[in-house]
Design a protein around this motif. Structure first.
Motif, short mmCIF file in Angstrom:
data_model
loop_
_atom_site.label_atom_id
_atom_site.label_comp_id
_atom_site.label_asym_id
_atom_site.label_seq_id
_atom_site.Cartn_x
_atom_site.Cartn_y
_atom_site.Cartn_z
N ILE A 10 0.81 -1.16 0.06
CA ILE A 10 -0.02 -0.16 -0.05
C ILE A 10 0.88 1.21 0.04
CG2 ILE A 10 -1.76 1.20 1.26
CD1 ILE A 10 -2.45 -1.52 2.49
N GLY A 11 0.84 1.95 -1.20
CA GLY A 11 1.88 3.11 -1.14
C GLY A 11 0.99 4.23 -2.13
N THR A 12 1.46 5.55 -1.66
CA THR A 12 1.08 6.71 -2.60
C THR A 12 2.29 7.56 -2.77
OG1 THR A 12 0.66 7.95 -0.74
CG2 THR A 12 -1.18 6.56 -1.65
N ALA A 13 2.00 8.32 -3.67
CA ALA A 13 3.11 9.49 -4.14
C ALA A 13 3.41 10.41 -3.16
CB ALA A 13 2.88 10.05 -5.44
N ALA A 14 2.37 10.65 -2.22
CA ALA A 14 2.62 11.80 -1.04
C ALA A 14 2.20 11.43 0.19
CB ALA A 14 1.42 13.02 -1.57
N SER A 15 2.66 12.15 1.27
CA SER A 15 2.21 11.74 2.58
C SER A 15 0.94 12.40 2.83
CB SER A 15 3.25 12.30 3.56
OG SER A 15 3.39 13.64 3.49
N ASP A 16 0.25 11.91 3.98
CA ASP A 16 -1.14 12.43 4.28
C ASP A 16 -2.33 12.16 3.10
OD1 ASP A 16 -2.81 13.71 6.24
OD2 ASP A 16 -2.60 15.78 5.24
N SER A 17 -2.11 11.02 2.82
CA SER A 17 -3.04 10.57 1.64
C SER A 17 -4.05 9.54 1.88
CB SER A 17 -2.07 10.26 0.34
OG SER A 17 -1.39 9.12 0.54
N GLY A 18 -3.88 9.07 3.32
CA GLY A 18 -4.85 8.01 3.62
C GLY A 18 -4.45 6.64 3.82
N LYS A 19 -3.23 6.48 3.52
CA LYS A 19 -2.58 5.02 3.60
C LYS A 19 -2.65 4.39 4.81
CE LYS A 19 1.77 6.36 2.67
NZ LYS A 19 1.53 7.93 2.73
N THR A 20 -2.72 4.81 6.05
CA THR A 20 -2.89 4.40 7.37
C THR A 20 -4.60 4.06 7.70
OG1 THR A 20 -0.92 5.56 8.33
CG2 THR A 20 -2.36 4.63 9.93
N THR A 21 -5.03 4.98 7.20
CA THR A 21 -6.68 4.87 7.17
C THR A 21 -7.10 3.57 6.50
OG1 THR A 21 -7.02 7.25 7.62
CG2 THR A 21 -8.85 5.93 7.32
N PHE A 22 -6.56 3.57 5.25
CA PHE A 22 -6.94 2.51 4.49
C PHE A 22 -6.56 1.28 4.99
CE2 PHE A 22 -5.76 -0.56 1.04
CZ PHE A 22 -7.03 -0.67 0.42
N THR A 23 -5.35 1.10 5.51
CA THR A 23 -4.70 -0.06 5.96
C THR A 23 -5.49 -0.46 7.22
OG1 THR A 23 -2.46 0.67 5.14
CG2 THR A 23 -2.63 -1.24 7.14
N MET A 24 -5.73 0.24 7.86
CA MET A 24 -6.48 -0.08 9.41
C MET A 24 -7.75 -0.56 9.10
SD MET A 24 -4.48 0.28 11.61
CE MET A 24 -5.22 0.04 12.96
N GLY A 25 -8.52 -0.05 8.11
CA GLY A 25 -9.83 -0.68 7.51
C GLY A 25 -9.53 -1.82 7.00
N LEU A 26 -8.66 -2.06 6.04
CA LEU A 26 -8.45 -3.43 5.53
C LEU A 26 -8.09 -4.80 6.64
CD1 LEU A 26 -7.96 -5.28 3.18
CD2 LEU A 26 -5.69 -4.44 3.00
N LEU A 27 -7.33 -4.03 7.53
CA LEU A 27 -7.02 -5.13 8.53
C LEU A 27 -8.43 -5.40 9.48
CD1 LEU A 27 -3.44 -3.75 9.91
CD2 LEU A 27 -3.82 -5.78 8.35
N ARG A 28 -9.08 -4.42 9.55
CA ARG A 28 -10.28 -4.72 10.21
C ARG A 28 -11.10 -5.81 9.58
NH1 ARG A 28 -14.18 -0.17 12.93
NH2 ARG A 28 -15.37 -1.53 14.28
N VAL A 29 -11.34 -5.43 8.21
CA VAL A 29 -12.21 -6.30 7.33
C VAL A 29 -11.58 -7.90 7.47
CG1 VAL A 29 -12.90 -6.81 5.08
CG2 VAL A 29 -12.98 -4.34 6.00
#
Length: 58
Positions: A10-29
């Motif tokens: 999971i990666g993006t070209a910029a910081s503060d783009s929601g990687k952690t939020t996406f990751t936490m949601g994915l792990l919860r699912v």
């Protein structure tokens, strides 16, 4: 014979783009569905810095 395990990054070209939020949601699912997983953190900056240091020493 080696076993290939499914992986993705999971990666993006910029910081503060929601990687952690996406990751936490994915792990919860995954947890709710009972799907086993193992998270591994990669500090890319540390790897790049180490590589740059090695290049400068040569």
């Amino acid at each position: 014979m080696s076993v290939v395990k499914p992986q993705f990054l999971i990666g993006t070209a910029a910081s503060d783009s929601g990687k952690t939020t996406f990751t936490m949601g994915l792990l919860r699912v995954l947890k709710r569905r009972g799907i086993p997983f193992a998270a591994q953190l990669q500090n890319v900056r540390a790897v790049v810095r180490r590589s740059e240091r090695n290049d400068n020493q040569q």
